[in-house]
Design an enzyme around this catalytic site. Structure first.
Site, short mmCIF file in Angstrom:
data_model
loop_
_atom_site.label_atom_id
_atom_site.label_comp_id
_atom_site.label_asym_id
_atom_site.label_seq_id
_atom_site.Cartn_x
_atom_site.Cartn_y
_atom_site.Cartn_z
N ARG A 53 0.98 -0.94 0.11
CA ARG A 53 0.11 0.26 0.17
C ARG A 53 0.81 1.48 0.68
NH1 ARG A 53 -2.64 -4.28 1.35
NH2 ARG A 53 -0.87 -4.87 2.26
N THR A 54 1.79 1.41 0.82
CA THR A 54 2.79 2.60 1.30
C THR A 54 2.76 3.07 -0.82
OG1 THR A 54 2.82 1.72 3.58
CG2 THR A 54 3.66 3.85 2.60
N LYS A 82 26.44 -4.05 -2.48
CA LYS A 82 27.31 -3.52 -2.18
C LYS A 82 28.19 -2.78 -1.37
CE LYS A 82 27.17 -2.18 -7.10
NZ LYS A 82 27.31 -1.17 -7.97
N ARG A 103 11.31 3.77 3.17
CA ARG A 103 10.79 2.95 4.06
C ARG A 103 11.71 2.21 4.58
NH1 ARG A 103 5.58 -1.38 4.54
NH2 ARG A 103 5.08 0.91 4.66
N HIS A 131 4.97 5.93 11.44
CA HIS A 131 4.59 5.24 10.33
C HIS A 131 3.26 6.60 9.50
CE1 HIS A 131 3.15 4.42 6.77
NE2 HIS A 131 2.91 2.84 6.62
N1 CP Z 1 -0.11 -0.36 5.63
C1 CP Z 1 0.72 -0.02 5.19
O1 CP Z 1 2.29 0.42 5.39
O2 CP Z 1 1.02 -1.81 4.82
P1 CP Z 1 2.20 -1.68 3.55
O3 CP Z 1 3.38 -2.50 4.59
O4 CP Z 1 1.55 -2.51 2.36
O5 CP Z 1 2.62 -0.59 2.65
#
Ligand code: CP
Length: 305
Positions: A53-54, A82, A103, A131
């Site tokens: 999703r993110t 590397k 991320r 998050h």
């Molecule tokens: N909600 C969320 O962060 O989903 P993902 O880990 O799929 O990005």
């Protein structure tokens, strides 16, 4: 002026309400109008940890705004393999792009990147820590549903110890008034005591999910995250702690909604999907206008052509 998006605690109520307002405006723009906003701008999407999703909603938002995505979905295809450091990777991406979405599995990685980067950094999740953009879309989902965030009864259920989404959401709710919080988890996965201590709201911590179903306006379910447990035996003990099923919802308030940042494993049975309470797929879809709004605000604030 917002520069980076690292922790939700960097955002005031006014900031959050502005982002929600801009997201709502995004939903009424035409495709052509949106294309002007980031027209031709390269934005880095650096995912050192898996995501559906993110990453997809950020990349959709970038392309809806006319920007171009530069980056990787798997750091094993980057020069990290590397031995390149995070600092050098960020310095490179900042040289190529107008903003960086990232991320990373390590807590604090996004903060470190923001200290190095000359362009805005957006934290798409750093380990068990934060998050923030998930919280923005969570607040947007609640606001769309109830027309407000104040004075609601909200339960967070599952892995409250390692869950960055609930850490960010519980922190953000301090910007709002009159909320009653119910933290439902096994004893091993309780909300960190600092977050409980810092909350200005009434909090009840408990282990039984069924108890809170008739009381609350929002049930925010989370996955027990196998990948966060240092000991697989500890995961085995708690992995099946909760399973929300449609038949458990008979005494829920008519307007109660069930949210989940997703992915789910077994904590929400698929029979809940067809009930009037399920909002987790709409919640995930709300990630696109929220991330469009945030990108617009951050990149406009740093508006070199
Ligand atoms: N909600 C969320 O962060 O989903 P993902 O880990 O799929 O990005």
């Amino acid at each position: 002026l917002i520069k980076h998006t690292i922790s939700i605690s960097d955002f005031s109520r006014e900031d959050l309400e502005y982002i929600l307002f801009e997201a709502n405006k995004m939903e009424s723009l035409t495709r052509r109008e949106k294309q002007e906003i980031l027209y031709g701008r390269p934005i880095a999407s650096l995912f050192f940890e898996p995501s559906t999703r993110t990453r997809l909603s950020f990349e959709t938002a970038i392309s809806n705004l006319g920007g171009r995505v530069v980056g990787f979905a798997d750091a094993n295809t980057s020069s990290q393999k590397k031995g390149e450091t995070l600092s050098d990777t960020i310095r490179m991406a900042a040289g190529y792009c107008d903003a960086i979405v990232m991320r990373h599995p390590l807590e604090g990685a996004a903060r470190r990147a923001s200290e190095i980067s000359s362009v805005p950094v957006i934290n798409g999740g750093d380990g068990t820590n934060q998050h923030p953009t998930q919280t923005m879309l969570d607040l947007y989902t609640i606001k769309k549903e109830f027309g407000k965030i104040d004075n609601l009864k909200i339960a967070m259920v599952g892995d409250l110890k390692y869950g960055r989404t609930v850490h960010s959401l519980a922190t953000a709710l301090n910007q709002f008034n009159g909320i009653e919080l119910y933290f439902v988890s096994p004893p091993e996965l309780k909300m960190p005591s600092q977050i409980v201590k810092d909350s200005k709201h009434t909090i009840k911590e408990l282990e039984n999910l069924e108890e809170i179903i008739p009381i609350v306006d929002v049930i925010y379910m989370t996955r027990i995250q196998k990948e966060r447990f240092p000991d697989p035996l500890e995961y085995g003990k708690v992995k099946d702690s909760f399973e929300l099923k449609a038949k458990m919802l008979e005494n829920a308030k008519n307007e109660m909604i069930i949210m989940h940042p997703l992915p789910r494993v077994s904590e929400i049975n698929v029979d809940v999907d067809e009930t009037k309470h399920a909002r987790y797929f709409e919640q995930a879809a709300n990630g696109v206008p929220i991330r469009e709004a945030l990108l617009k605000i951050l990149v406009e604030g740093n508006n070199g052509e």
